[in-house]
Every structure is written in C-alpha cells, then in structure tokens.
Write a protein that holds these residues in place. Structure first.
Motif, short mmCIF file in Angstrom:
data_model
loop_
_atom_site.label_atom_id
_atom_site.label_comp_id
_atom_site.label_asym_id
_atom_site.label_seq_id
_atom_site.Cartn_x
_atom_site.Cartn_y
_atom_site.Cartn_z
N ARG A 70 35.00 41.29 42.94
CA ARG A 70 35.22 40.01 43.64
C ARG A 70 35.45 38.89 42.64
NH1 ARG A 70 33.42 38.02 48.91
NH2 ARG A 70 33.62 35.77 48.84
N LYS A 71 34.66 38.86 41.58
CA LYS A 71 34.83 37.83 40.54
C LYS A 71 36.21 37.93 39.89
CE LYS A 71 30.55 36.88 38.30
NZ LYS A 71 29.55 37.39 37.37
N GLU A 74 39.12 36.28 42.25
CA GLU A 74 38.90 34.96 42.84
C GLU A 74 40.14 34.08 42.87
OE1 GLU A 74 35.49 33.41 40.77
OE2 GLU A 74 34.12 34.24 42.27
#
Length: 133
Positions: A70-71, A74
């Motif tokens: 997810r990071k 982004e």
C-alpha cells in the motif's frame, strides 16, 4: 511455473470491494472500463503482496506485506480487493487494483513482492495474466 499453478491463477476471480468489480483472465470488464474512464486512466494492474512465491505465510506476515505494498502505490489511484481461487483450501489474498500503472512498473512491483504472476490490462481490453517467475 507448473501448469496447475498457472491454471489456478487463470481461474481466480480478482475482486474489487468498492466499487464492486470482478476481473477474470481473458475477459473484458465494462465496469472496470467505466472506472478507468472516470479516473482518466488507460491501464491497470491487480497485485497482491501475500504469500510470496506461493509460500503460505502467517496472517500477520501477509498483513505487513499488504501494508508495505500500500505504501508503494500511494501515488496511484487504487482500490482494495482480493483474489479468490476455486481451491477452497487456499485463503483469498488481499490485493490492490492499481489504476494508471504501466505494465512495466506493475511487473517490477510484482517482482519486488516476490509474486509468481500479476494481472494487467488496458481500458477496453481483456485482463491478462503476466507470469513473473
């Protein structure tokens, strides 16, 4: 990659939770096309960080990998989902539908997270399985 594993990937449903979209290899998806058009994107990828190279990890390890992925994404438009296979003994894998990511960048991301394959496509095209290993 063995043919059983490839067949499992080809028969998996790659589902987005919200908006509800179900992606299948070799099929075009009009809901996904509409989402891409609304977001002004042409290409997409469906990627998980779960179970690298099909080695089953603990729920905690998989969730940490999911958070790391997810990071990494982004800067893109993305949506939560899961890959659900036909083999009931294999738990669904949390995943992301990532809009506006090139196939080259998606392949690199899949390789970074030690995946055997990812799913990619373009607006008005069929979903394709890309083997990485």
């Amino acid at each position: 990659m063995n043919t059983d594993l490839q067949a499992a990937y080809e028969n998996t449903s790659y589902n987005v939770f919200d908006p509800p979209v179900s992606i299948r290899i070799g099929h075009r998806n009009t809901e996904l096309d509409a989402l891409l058009e609304r977001r002004s994107h042409e290409e997409w990828a469906f990627i998980t960080a779960y179970n690298p190279f099909s080695e089953i990890l603990s729920d905690l390890e998989n969730e940490e990998r999911h958070h790391q992925l997810r990071k990494q994404i982004e800067q893109h438009s993305f949506f939560e989902g899961e890959g659900v296979g036909t083999n009931q003994s294999w738990k669904p894998e949390r995943s992301f539908l990532i809009l506006g990511i090139s196939e080259t960048d998606a392949v690199k991301l899949g390789e970074d997270f030690q995946q055997n394959a990812i799913v990619v496509g373009r607006r008005k095209g069929q979903a394709r399985l890309v083997l990485l290993k």
